[in-house]
Motif scaffolding. Structure first.
Motif, PDB file in Angstrom:
ATOM      1  N   THR A   1      44.194  41.443   4.271  1.00  0.00           N
ATOM      2  CA  THR A   1      45.262  42.411   3.992  1.00  0.00           C
ATOM      3  C   THR A   1      46.613  41.736   4.168  1.00  0.00           C
ATOM      4  OG1 THR A   1      43.928  44.273   4.771  1.00  0.00           O
ATOM      5  CG2 THR A   1      46.303  44.587   4.819  1.00  0.00           C
TER       6      THR A   1
ATOM      7  N   TRP B   1      33.860  60.656  11.992  1.00  0.00           N
ATOM      8  CA  TRP B   1      34.277  61.612  10.958  1.00  0.00           C
ATOM      9  C   TRP B   1      33.908  61.042   9.598  1.00  0.00           C
ATOM     10  CZ3 TRP B   1      38.097  59.324   7.881  1.00  0.00           C
ATOM     11  CH2 TRP B   1      38.817  58.277   8.457  1.00  0.00           C
TER      12      TRP B   1
ATOM     13  N   GLY C   1      33.620  52.741   7.706  1.00  0.00           N
ATOM     14  CA  GLY C   1      34.901  52.687   6.990  1.00  0.00           C
ATOM     15  C   GLY C   1      35.700  51.421   7.195  1.00  0.00           C
ATOM     16  N   PHE C   2      35.574  50.797   8.372  1.00  0.00           N
ATOM     17  CA  PHE C   2      36.456  49.651   8.629  1.00  0.00           C
ATOM     18  C   PHE C   2      36.156  48.443   7.753  1.00  0.00           C
ATOM     19  CE2 PHE C   2      33.193  49.285  12.016  1.00  0.00           C
ATOM     20  CZ  PHE C   2      32.797  47.953  11.883  1.00  0.00           C
TER      21      PHE C   2
ATOM     22  N   ASN D   1      44.384  59.096   8.560  1.00  0.00           N
ATOM     23  CA  ASN D   1      44.043  57.747   8.114  1.00  0.00           C
ATOM     24  C   ASN D   1      43.956  56.749   9.248  1.00  0.00           C
ATOM     25  OD1 ASN D   1      46.196  58.908   5.818  1.00  0.00           O
ATOM     26  ND2 ASN D   1      44.378  57.935   4.972  1.00  0.00           N
ATOM     27  N   ASN D   2      43.127  55.737   9.044  1.00  0.00           N
ATOM     28  CA  ASN D   2      43.197  54.527   9.848  1.00  0.00           C
ATOM     29  C   ASN D   2      43.810  53.424   8.998  1.00  0.00           C
ATOM     30  OD1 ASN D   2      42.173  55.251  12.363  1.00  0.00           O
ATOM     31  ND2 ASN D   2      40.040  54.963  11.721  1.00  0.00           N
TER      32      ASN D   2
ATOM     33  N   ILE E   1      34.354  61.741   5.063  1.00  0.00           N
ATOM     34  CA  ILE E   1      35.078  62.368   3.959  1.00  0.00           C
ATOM     35  C   ILE E   1      34.304  62.092   2.667  1.00  0.00           C
ATOM     36  CG2 ILE E   1      37.417  62.401   4.909  1.00  0.00           C
ATOM     37  CD1 ILE E   1      37.975  59.669   3.818  1.00  0.00           C
TER      38      ILE E   1
ATOM     39  N   CYS F   1      33.446  57.020   8.822  1.00  0.00           N
ATOM     40  CA  CYS F   1      34.163  56.181   9.793  1.00  0.00           C
ATOM     41  C   CYS F   1      33.288  55.990  11.019  1.00  0.00           C
ATOM     42  CB  CYS F   1      35.482  56.834  10.194  1.00  0.00           C
ATOM     43  SG  CYS F   1      36.396  55.904  11.446  1.00  0.00           S
TER      44      CYS F   1
ATOM     45  N   GLN G   1      49.156  54.967   2.270  1.00  0.00           N
ATOM     46  CA  GLN G   1      48.362  55.081   3.502  1.00  0.00           C
ATOM     47  C   GLN G   1      46.870  54.893   3.255  1.00  0.00           C
ATOM     48  OE1 GLN G   1      50.181  57.448   2.027  1.00  0.00           O
ATOM     49  NE2 GLN G   1      49.435  59.521   2.433  1.00  0.00           N
ATOM     50  N   ASN G   2      46.434  54.998   2.004  1.00  0.00           N
ATOM     51  CA  ASN G   2      45.024  54.794   1.673  1.00  0.00           C
ATOM     52  C   ASN G   2      44.740  53.390   1.134  1.00  0.00           C
ATOM     53  OD1 ASN G   2      45.472  57.975   1.285  1.00  0.00           O
ATOM     54  ND2 ASN G   2      43.376  57.570   1.958  1.00  0.00           N
TER      55      ASN G   2
ATOM     56  N   ILE H   1      38.473  47.306   3.473  1.00  0.00           N
ATOM     57  CA  ILE H   1      39.792  46.746   3.789  1.00  0.00           C
ATOM     58  C   ILE H   1      40.845  47.153   2.759  1.00  0.00           C
ATOM     59  CG2 ILE H   1      39.127  44.579   2.643  1.00  0.00           C
ATOM     60  CD1 ILE H   1      40.870  43.052   4.638  1.00  0.00           C
ATOM     61  N   LYS H   2      42.030  47.449   3.286  1.00  0.00           N
ATOM     62  CA  LYS H   2      43.119  47.981   2.454  1.00  0.00           C
ATOM     63  C   LYS H   2      44.125  46.903   2.035  1.00  0.00           C
ATOM     64  CE  LYS H   2      42.957  52.621   4.450  1.00  0.00           C
ATOM     65  NZ  LYS H   2      43.617  53.595   5.351  1.00  0.00           N
TER      66      LYS H   2
ATOM     67  N   TYR I   1      45.953  50.506  10.772  1.00  0.00           N
ATOM     68  CA  TYR I   1      46.616  50.142  12.027  1.00  0.00           C
ATOM     69  C   TYR I   1      47.937  49.403  11.839  1.00  0.00           C
ATOM     70  CZ  TYR I   1      43.092  51.704  15.397  1.00  0.00           C
ATOM     71  OH  TYR I   1      42.285  52.461  16.200  1.00  0.00           O
TER      72      TYR I   1
ATOM     73  N   ARG J   1      42.279  48.141  -2.788  1.00  0.00           N
ATOM     74  CA  ARG J   1      41.471  48.082  -1.578  1.00  0.00           C
ATOM     75  C   ARG J   1      39.993  47.998  -1.934  1.00  0.00           C
ATOM     76  NH1 ARG J   1      41.001  53.640   1.486  1.00  0.00           N
ATOM     77  NH2 ARG J   1      39.483  52.400   2.631  1.00  0.00           N
TER      78      ARG J   1
HETATM   79  N1  LIG Z   1      44.077  46.686   6.448  1.00  0.00           N
HETATM   80  C1  LIG Z   1      43.381  47.692   7.003  1.00  0.00           C
HETATM   81  N2  LIG Z   1      42.324  48.199   6.356  1.00  0.00           N
HETATM   82  C2  LIG Z   1      41.618  49.217   6.890  1.00  0.00           C
HETATM   83  C3  LIG Z   1      41.950  49.733   8.174  1.00  0.00           C
HETATM   84  C4  LIG Z   1      43.095  49.182   8.829  1.00  0.00           C
HETATM   85  O1  LIG Z   1      43.464  49.578   9.938  1.00  0.00           O
HETATM   86  N3  LIG Z   1      43.777  48.174   8.216  1.00  0.00           N
HETATM   87  N4  LIG Z   1      41.188  50.763   8.732  1.00  0.00           N
HETATM   88  C5  LIG Z   1      39.798  50.885   8.244  1.00  0.00           C
HETATM   89  C6  LIG Z   1      39.124  52.087   8.739  1.00  0.00           C
HETATM   90  S1  LIG Z   1      38.643  52.100  10.378  1.00  0.00           S
HETATM   91  C7  LIG Z   1      38.792  53.138   7.929  1.00  0.00           C
HETATM   92  S2  LIG Z   1      37.838  54.455   8.479  1.00  0.00           S
HETATM   93  C8  LIG Z   1      39.280  53.176   6.528  1.00  0.00           C
HETATM   94  C9  LIG Z   1      40.049  54.453   6.290  1.00  0.00           C
HETATM   95  O2  LIG Z   1      40.387  54.594   4.927  1.00  0.00           O
HETATM   96  P1  LIG Z   1      41.179  55.880   4.434  1.00  0.00           P
HETATM   97  O3  LIG Z   1      42.435  55.965   5.256  1.00  0.00           O
HETATM   98  O4  LIG Z   1      41.487  55.635   2.991  1.00  0.00           O
HETATM   99  O5  LIG Z   1      40.296  57.062   4.646  1.00  0.00           O
HETATM  100  O6  LIG Z   1      40.132  52.064   6.199  1.00  0.00           O
HETATM  101  C10 LIG Z   1      39.713  50.826   6.727  1.00  0.00           C
HETATM  102  N5  LIG Z   1      40.549  49.752   6.207  1.00  0.00           N
END
Ligand SMILES: Nc1nc2c(c(=O)[nH]1)N[C@H]1C(S)=C(S)[C@@H](COP(=O)(O)O)O[C@H]1N2
Ligand SMILES: [Mo]
Length: 308
Positions: free
Chosen positions: A164, A133, A225-226, A71-72, A135, A129, A211-212, A229-230, A74, A217
């Protein structure tokens, strides 16, 4: 709400304690939940009933294990394996999302209200991403436009800004992330209204793993992917193009639009191919990640090299 259990065994015995506690918390949040007959591979809480979406790809979902351990995120560390470890105890209940700015009906939503906003759908999307990579994920959620319609944007709402949670106590690794936090992202209004733009609350039939991006999100499948936002706590409707984290970090390498485009390379690497997690051979990356039929019209007349 329907809660079922297959075997006549107390679920506290067949489910890891942390998940069991989490399930009760989620029930308190009023989610639509079902127990599967057999304990799911991952052991987490099932979500349902789910509407099947015509927007789903028929490609095979990437194994759950890959999607939840690579996962990303950060805020929980910059190494791919760190978020699964460091977000284990991330507190996502209670949770609120403030929806504000240029809207007639600003509102602070709790998770319960988010889950009741629209029927939950399963949508199997490709995810690419920017690092190369990809998915395939069976997300659960509903169109972002359902939320947007509820708050009634005014004519001044040209963009939507997302933020976030940043809680340094829960996210001590954030200090070393090397990007400005809180993580922020943005979409143009017509992008945000597009039926493919998803607010996700789960995946693989279950609530989102921390982690997702639990508990809520964004998933924008035609962008890198970035943009997805999560763990969103704020959504603001604004007149000007809002800042986005990776663009703030390095505007030469990461633009605002960030549409998947094999013809526009990252300054330090090609974007022409990708590696699907779990596969050995590379695949060709598709324009708009293969969603061009549906989204190309959003960018008609725009120079995609300039608006990268
Ligand atoms: N808050 C937050 N959202 C984020 C990120 C992050 O670092 N912080 N990384 C992004 C990136 S670079 C990617 S590729 C996806 C990865 O989602 P996944 O871990 O569910 O595959 O989340 C995105 N959302
Ligand atoms: Mo990414």
């Amino acid at each position: 709400m329907l809660i079922r259990r297959g075997a006549e065994i107390p679920e506290s015995l067949v489910t890891p304690k942390s998940v069991y506690v989490n399930r009760r918390k989620f029930l308190a949040a009023g989610a639509a939940l079902i127990g599967a007959g057999a304990p799911p591979l991952s052991g987490a809480t099932r979500l349902g009933p789910l509407v099947k979406s015509p927007f789903s790809t028929d490609e095979k979902p990437t194994p759950y294990r890959d999607v939840t351990t690579y996962n990303n995120f950060y805020e929980f560390g910059t190494q791919k394996n760190q978020p699964a470890e460091l977000a284990k105890n991330f507190k996502t209940i209670p949770w609120t999302i403030s929806v504000e700015g240029a809207v007639a009906k600003p509102r602070v939503y709790d998770l319960d209200a988010v889950l009741k906003m629209a029927p939950l759908e399963e949508r199997i999307y490709r995810h690419r991403c920017v690092e190369g990579w990809s998915i395939v994920v069976p997300w659960i959620g509903f169109p972002l436009n359902a939320l947007i319609k509820q708050v009634e944007p005014t004519s001044k709402a040209k963009f939507v800004a997302f933020q976030t949670l940043y809680d340094p106590k829960q996210m001590p690794a954030g200090k070393w992330a090397g990007i400005p936090l809180p993580y922020v992202e943005g979409l143009r209004m017509d992008e945000a209204m597009h039926p493919l733009a998803l607010l996700s609350v789960g995946m693989y039939g279950e609530i989102l793993p921390n982690q997702n991006g639990a508990p809520v999100r964004l998933v924008i499948p035609w962008k890198y992917g970035f943009k997805s936002i999560k763990s969103i706590v704020r959504i603001k409707f604004v007149e000007k193009q809002p800042p986005s984290t990776w663009n703030l970090q390095n505007s030469r390498e990461y633009g605002f639009y960030s549409n998947v485009n094999p013809a526009v390379d990252h300054p330090r690497w090609s974007q022409a191919t990708e590696r699907r997690l779990g596969e050995f051979f590379k695949r060709k990356t598709l324009l708009f990640n293969g969603y061009g039929d549906q989204v190309a019209g959003l960018y008609a007349g725009m120079d995609l090299k300039k608006y990268y």
